[in-house]
Design a protein around this motif. Structure first.
Motif, PDB file in Angstrom:
ATOM      1  N   TYR A  68       0.931  -1.047   0.396  1.00 30.99           N
ATOM      2  CA  TYR A  68       0.456  -0.083  -0.184  1.00 30.99           C
ATOM      3  C   TYR A  68       0.849   1.173  -0.368  1.00 30.99           C
ATOM      4  CZ  TYR A  68       0.653   0.428   5.061  1.00 30.99           C
ATOM      5  OH  TYR A  68       1.553   0.152   5.904  1.00 30.99           O
ATOM      6  N   VAL A  90      -4.849  12.053  -2.766  1.00 27.71           N
ATOM      7  CA  VAL A  90      -5.411  10.040  -2.695  1.00 27.71           C
ATOM      8  C   VAL A  90      -5.577   9.747  -3.948  1.00 27.71           C
ATOM      9  CG1 VAL A  90      -6.650   8.734  -1.647  1.00 27.71           C
ATOM     10  CG2 VAL A  90      -5.231  10.416  -0.074  1.00 27.71           C
ATOM     11  N   SER A  91      -6.020  10.525  -4.691  1.00 28.77           N
ATOM     12  CA  SER A  91      -6.913   9.530  -6.042  1.00 28.77           C
ATOM     13  C   SER A  91      -5.877  10.030  -6.574  1.00 28.77           C
ATOM     14  CB  SER A  91      -7.654  10.795  -6.091  1.00 28.77           C
ATOM     15  OG  SER A  91      -9.234  10.620  -5.804  1.00 28.77           O
ATOM     16  N   HIS A  94      -3.769   6.245  -5.732  1.00 28.06           N
ATOM     17  CA  HIS A  94      -4.299   5.661  -6.546  1.00 28.06           C
ATOM     18  C   HIS A  94      -4.440   5.039  -7.906  1.00 28.06           C
ATOM     19  CE1 HIS A  94      -7.509   2.423  -5.877  1.00 28.06           C
ATOM     20  NE2 HIS A  94      -8.309   3.028  -6.558  1.00 28.06           N
ATOM     21  N   ASN A  95      -4.894   5.927  -8.437  1.00 28.24           N
ATOM     22  CA  ASN A  95      -4.479   6.355  -9.703  1.00 28.24           C
ATOM     23  C   ASN A  95      -3.391   5.962 -10.753  1.00 28.24           C
ATOM     24  OD1 ASN A  95      -5.898   6.592 -12.774  1.00 28.24           O
ATOM     25  ND2 ASN A  95      -4.576   7.802 -12.731  1.00 28.24           N
ATOM     26  N   TYR A  97      -0.526   4.218  -9.409  1.00 25.51           N
ATOM     27  CA  TYR A  97       0.465   2.992  -9.311  1.00 25.51           C
ATOM     28  C   TYR A  97      -1.369   2.173  -8.404  1.00 25.51           C
ATOM     29  CZ  TYR A  97       4.209   6.005  -7.130  1.00 25.51           C
ATOM     30  OH  TYR A  97       5.072   6.901  -7.064  1.00 25.51           O
ATOM     31  N   GLY A  99      -4.257   1.087  -8.813  1.00 27.50           N
ATOM     32  CA  GLY A  99      -5.070   1.155  -7.961  1.00 27.50           C
ATOM     33  C   GLY A  99      -4.262   0.377  -6.027  1.00 27.50           C
ATOM     34  N   PRO A 101      -3.624   0.664  -2.764  1.00 29.64           N
ATOM     35  CA  PRO A 101      -4.784   1.636  -1.505  1.00 29.64           C
ATOM     36  C   PRO A 101      -3.403   2.431  -1.051  1.00 29.64           C
ATOM     37  CG  PRO A 101      -4.154  -0.894  -0.944  1.00 29.64           C
ATOM     38  CD  PRO A 101      -3.526  -0.918  -2.089  1.00 29.64           C
ATOM     39  N   VAL A 102      -4.076   3.575  -0.196  1.00 29.14           N
ATOM     40  CA  VAL A 102      -3.957   4.810  -0.188  1.00 29.14           C
ATOM     41  C   VAL A 102      -3.954   4.705   0.875  1.00 29.14           C
ATOM     42  CG1 VAL A 102      -2.972   6.867  -0.979  1.00 29.14           C
ATOM     43  CG2 VAL A 102      -3.284   5.193  -2.679  1.00 29.14           C
TER      44      VAL A 102
END
Length: 298
Positions: A68, A90-91, A94-95, A97, A99, A101-102
């Motif tokens: 993560y 965060v968004s 997440h995109n 890497y 998907g 978890p962040v």
């Protein structure tokens, strides 16, 4: 301008990536123990003129739940701009890497900022939130006050972060004294970054001088940049004192040669003076003066 406390509050996680495992325990978050951690680039800028940069970004590996991302922000005060930038971080991560978890960890040094940072950030309508961000927050409200040397030695990185987050604690002197004592049996590779990070984290607070004094008690033990700085200051002070002493002795000789009588009070004024510029001025006057009053006239 980025402050020293700001740098220390997130950079300590770069020096000790495993520290988050202990911090998450303190915060009451049940996370699998990390098997490794990698420092990743912190530049979150897109191909736009807007630049966004997270303070520290780590990829944490675990055996049970997989990897993560941990984004760490050092926050010295409330900043309304973070209500939009943190969800973006965060968004975007997440995109970027695939998907992963962040988690977002915000490190603070005062209760008001910590309380503000801990509030969930919601994007969407009140009746239907599209995105809700729940930052983890580490600060003086939940970091341990470590005044036991044995406890500090168990985890020096956590003890350092705790000392930084409690920089304004009335008992910070005892906290720093404990940390300093705990370092005495640690190897140089550990003490050096901790001495520096603690100094950075305390910034220009009164506690910073307390830390310098603790380090200066036995500077031969510390090899860090700050301890070298303290030793240099000591050497400079010693040279200045030696110069002033020599000037005072020279002034007394000049006054004696010219037959100018000095009172005990005036003699003490000369021998206790540490101002090299002032002593030089007195010497110049003594070369032509006929009385002590002419030498010491203001």
């Amino acid at each position: 301008m980025v402050s020293s406390p700001h740098e220390a509050m997130h950079r300590i996680f770069q020096e000790y990536p495993g520290l988050f495992s202990r911090v998450s325990e303190v915060l009451g978050i049940d996370l699998p123990p990390p098997t490794s951690a990698t420092v990743l680039p912190t530049d979150l800028t897109e191909a736009k003129p807007v630049e966004r940069r997270v303070d520290t970004l780590l990829r944490i590996e675990t055996e049970s739940d997989g990897p993560y991302l941990l984004a760490i922000e050092a926050q010295g005060k409330k900043d309304r701009r973070k209500t939009t930038s943190w969800p973006y971080y965060v968004s975007y991560l997440h995109n970027r890497y695939d998907g992963l978890p962040v988690l977002l960890l915000v490190v603070c040094q005062d209760h008001a900022t910590a309380e503000w940072a801990a509030r969930p950030l919601t994007i969407g309508l009140p009746q239907w939130p599209t995105l809700t961000l729940n930052p983890l927050v580490a600060g003086p409200h939940n970091m341990p006050v470590i005044t036991d040397i044995a406890e500090a030695r168990k985890d020096l990185a956590l003890a350092t972060l705790a000392a930084i987050t409690h920089a304004d604690n009335p008992d910070v002197g005892a906290i720093l004294k404990t940390l300093s004592a705990a370092l005495r049996e640690a190897p140089e590779t550990i003490t050096d970054p901790i001495v520096e990070l603690t100094a950075q984290g305390l910034g220009n607070r009164p506690a910073a001088q307390q830390w310098r004094n603790l380090v200066a008690v036995d500077t031969s033990f510390y090899k860090s940049f700050m301890s070298e700085e303290i030793r240099d200051e000591g050497r400079a002070e010693g040279r200045a004192e030696g110069q002033a002493k020599g000037q005072a002795e020279g002034l007394l000789l000049v006054l004696e040669a010219r037959g100018i009588t000095l009172t005990d009070e005036t003699r003490e004024q000369i021998t206790t003076c540490t101002d090299s510029h002032l002593l030089n001025q007195w010497i110049q006057r003594a070369a032509t003066a006929t009385t002590a009053a002419e030498v010491f006239a203001k």
